[in-house]
Design a protein around this motif. Sequence first.
Motif, PDB file in Angstrom:
ATOM      1  N   GLN A 229      -1.155  75.319  34.507  1.00  0.00           N
ATOM      2  CA  GLN A 229      -2.153  75.542  35.548  1.00  0.00           C
ATOM      3  C   GLN A 229      -3.041  76.736  35.242  1.00  0.00           C
ATOM      4  O   GLN A 229      -4.205  76.780  35.671  1.00  0.00           O
ATOM      5  CB  GLN A 229      -1.460  75.736  36.900  1.00  0.00           C
ATOM      6  CG  GLN A 229      -0.856  74.464  37.464  1.00  0.00           C
ATOM      7  CD  GLN A 229      -0.091  74.693  38.754  1.00  0.00           C
ATOM      8  OE1 GLN A 229       0.351  75.806  39.042  1.00  0.00           O
ATOM      9  NE2 GLN A 229       0.081  73.643  39.535  1.00  0.00           N
ATOM     10  N   ALA A 230      -2.509  77.711  34.500  1.00  0.00           N
ATOM     11  CA  ALA A 230      -3.297  78.901  34.167  1.00  0.00           C
ATOM     12  C   ALA A 230      -4.210  78.677  32.970  1.00  0.00           C
ATOM     13  O   ALA A 230      -5.210  79.385  32.813  1.00  0.00           O
ATOM     14  CB  ALA A 230      -2.368  80.083  33.895  1.00  0.00           C
ATOM     15  N   LEU A 231      -3.913  77.701  32.132  1.00  0.00           N
ATOM     16  CA  LEU A 231      -4.713  77.443  30.938  1.00  0.00           C
ATOM     17  C   LEU A 231      -6.019  76.731  31.311  1.00  0.00           C
ATOM     18  O   LEU A 231      -6.091  76.046  32.340  1.00  0.00           O
ATOM     19  CB  LEU A 231      -3.920  76.594  29.952  1.00  0.00           C
ATOM     20  CG  LEU A 231      -2.716  77.285  29.298  1.00  0.00           C
ATOM     21  CD1 LEU A 231      -1.924  76.290  28.457  1.00  0.00           C
ATOM     22  CD2 LEU A 231      -3.165  78.464  28.445  1.00  0.00           C
ATOM     23  N   PRO A 232      -7.049  76.869  30.479  1.00  0.00           N
ATOM     24  CA  PRO A 232      -8.348  76.242  30.797  1.00  0.00           C
ATOM     25  C   PRO A 232      -8.326  74.723  30.764  1.00  0.00           C
ATOM     26  O   PRO A 232      -9.218  74.086  31.337  1.00  0.00           O
ATOM     27  CB  PRO A 232      -9.275  76.800  29.701  1.00  0.00           C
ATOM     28  CG  PRO A 232      -8.372  77.222  28.592  1.00  0.00           C
ATOM     29  CD  PRO A 232      -7.108  77.681  29.247  1.00  0.00           C
ATOM     30  N   PHE A 233      -7.322  74.115  30.131  1.00  0.00           N
ATOM     31  CA  PHE A 233      -7.277  72.652  30.048  1.00  0.00           C
ATOM     32  C   PHE A 233      -7.189  72.007  31.434  1.00  0.00           C
ATOM     33  O   PHE A 233      -7.742  70.940  31.656  1.00  0.00           O
ATOM     34  CB  PHE A 233      -6.085  72.203  29.198  1.00  0.00           C
ATOM     35  CG  PHE A 233      -6.022  72.863  27.848  1.00  0.00           C
ATOM     36  CD1 PHE A 233      -6.956  72.572  26.875  1.00  0.00           C
ATOM     37  CD2 PHE A 233      -5.039  73.789  27.548  1.00  0.00           C
ATOM     38  CE1 PHE A 233      -6.908  73.178  25.628  1.00  0.00           C
ATOM     39  CE2 PHE A 233      -4.978  74.404  26.308  1.00  0.00           C
ATOM     40  CZ  PHE A 233      -5.913  74.102  25.353  1.00  0.00           C
ATOM     41  N   ALA A 235      -8.597  72.900  34.091  1.00  0.00           N
ATOM     42  CA  ALA A 235      -9.895  72.915  34.762  1.00  0.00           C
ATOM     43  C   ALA A 235     -10.746  71.718  34.361  1.00  0.00           C
ATOM     44  O   ALA A 235     -11.735  71.407  35.035  1.00  0.00           O
ATOM     45  CB  ALA A 235     -10.637  74.216  34.447  1.00  0.00           C
ATOM     46  N   ILE A 236     -10.366  71.026  33.281  1.00  0.00           N
ATOM     47  CA  ILE A 236     -11.154  69.895  32.791  1.00  0.00           C
ATOM     48  C   ILE A 236     -10.693  68.582  33.417  1.00  0.00           C
ATOM     49  O   ILE A 236     -11.523  67.754  33.831  1.00  0.00           O
ATOM     50  CB  ILE A 236     -11.060  69.813  31.257  1.00  0.00           C
ATOM     51  CG1 ILE A 236     -11.604  71.101  30.624  1.00  0.00           C
ATOM     52  CG2 ILE A 236     -11.825  68.602  30.734  1.00  0.00           C
ATOM     53  CD1 ILE A 236     -11.425  71.166  29.118  1.00  0.00           C
ATOM     54  N   LEU A 237      -9.383  68.367  33.505  1.00  0.00           N
ATOM     55  CA  LEU A 237      -8.866  67.078  33.968  1.00  0.00           C
ATOM     56  C   LEU A 237      -8.102  67.184  35.288  1.00  0.00           C
ATOM     57  O   LEU A 237      -8.416  66.486  36.255  1.00  0.00           O
ATOM     58  CB  LEU A 237      -7.970  66.470  32.892  1.00  0.00           C
ATOM     59  CG  LEU A 237      -8.661  66.117  31.564  1.00  0.00           C
ATOM     60  CD1 LEU A 237      -7.638  65.645  30.550  1.00  0.00           C
ATOM     61  CD2 LEU A 237      -9.722  65.065  31.782  1.00  0.00           C
ATOM     62  N   TYR A 238      -7.103  68.043  35.328  1.00  0.00           N
ATOM     63  CA  TYR A 238      -6.234  68.122  36.497  1.00  0.00           C
ATOM     64  C   TYR A 238      -6.994  68.541  37.755  1.00  0.00           C
ATOM     65  O   TYR A 238      -6.873  67.901  38.812  1.00  0.00           O
ATOM     66  CB  TYR A 238      -5.088  69.100  36.226  1.00  0.00           C
ATOM     67  CG  TYR A 238      -4.332  69.520  37.458  1.00  0.00           C
ATOM     68  CD1 TYR A 238      -3.446  68.649  38.082  1.00  0.00           C
ATOM     69  CD2 TYR A 238      -4.498  70.789  37.999  1.00  0.00           C
ATOM     70  CE1 TYR A 238      -2.745  69.035  39.214  1.00  0.00           C
ATOM     71  CE2 TYR A 238      -3.803  71.191  39.123  1.00  0.00           C
ATOM     72  CZ  TYR A 238      -2.932  70.311  39.737  1.00  0.00           C
ATOM     73  OH  TYR A 238      -2.245  70.699  40.860  1.00  0.00           O
ATOM     74  N   GLY A 239      -7.789  69.609  37.650  1.00  0.00           N
ATOM     75  CA  GLY A 239      -8.487  70.130  38.816  1.00  0.00           C
ATOM     76  C   GLY A 239      -9.392  69.109  39.487  1.00  0.00           C
ATOM     77  O   GLY A 239      -9.251  68.832  40.692  1.00  0.00           O
TER      78      GLY A 239
END
Length: 286
Positions: A229-233, A235-239
């Motif tokens: 959740q803290a990694l930028p990945f 922000a691309i798919l999960y968020g």
Amino acid sequence: MQTEIGMAPGARIVARLARRARLSTLKYLAILRVSILNNLAYIIEVFFRALLLVVLVFVLTQLWKTTFTLRRTHVLSGFSIADMIWYLVAAEAIALSLPALTRRIDQEVRSGQLAYLLGRPASYVLYNYAHYLGERLVRLLMNALIGALLALIMAGVPHFTWQGLLVWPLVALIALSIDFVMHFSIGLLAFWSEETQSFSLIFSRLTLVLGGVLAPLEIFPQPLRSIAQALPFSAILYGPSRTLVHFEAARLGTLLIQQGLTLLVGTMIMLTIYYAAVRRVNINGG
């Protein structure tokens, strides 16, 4: 120019800057429009590419149905099986809409075409962003239409909130922009590396696994969940996918902050690599 007669010097400067900004915006909007039209001309190819989403979502759905059955539960970490299907469709629609940006930038660098493209009366970065966005929006729309039809058949009508539907285009656009700066930066590494596809493969696989495309991050065990959740990945798919399926105002604020910081840092890294590459072109004479 006649309208600037009688204006104060400061007002004339502001008017000229505003006119230049408007003309520049219209230029890149025209590039975006051309990119969309070019991809619509090959809509059948886009359609058949989107069918991969049907296979992936169907397989993942069967796995999750088995998981729900074995655990003898109807809700897992706040997700019902219907929520899970719609989440998978939303995440896969974004993930599978990525065009071959890194490969194209890589080829332009290796062929020397980049030296000629830099001479265009347009920013190389913004030109590629507009071109990329047009291609990706067409693919995303096709994926969304096919995925929504599949989800309606397998899970029924979704229980989306109007807030989630309203903000999803915004968070999805920011997610696509983050993906652009990351893959554009990887493509520019061709100035220093013989092969960039390995970097692109690593980044895309990390995005798929830690970005939440296989399952919502709530399913992950700790401490992997907090790390992902803290990694930028994320922000691309999960968020964006979770915002659509399970909208929460507090989570939206956190997501927008995370996306904004990720996009800002990613843009700074991209521009640093880009200007270093441009200097390399100038020093070597193209």
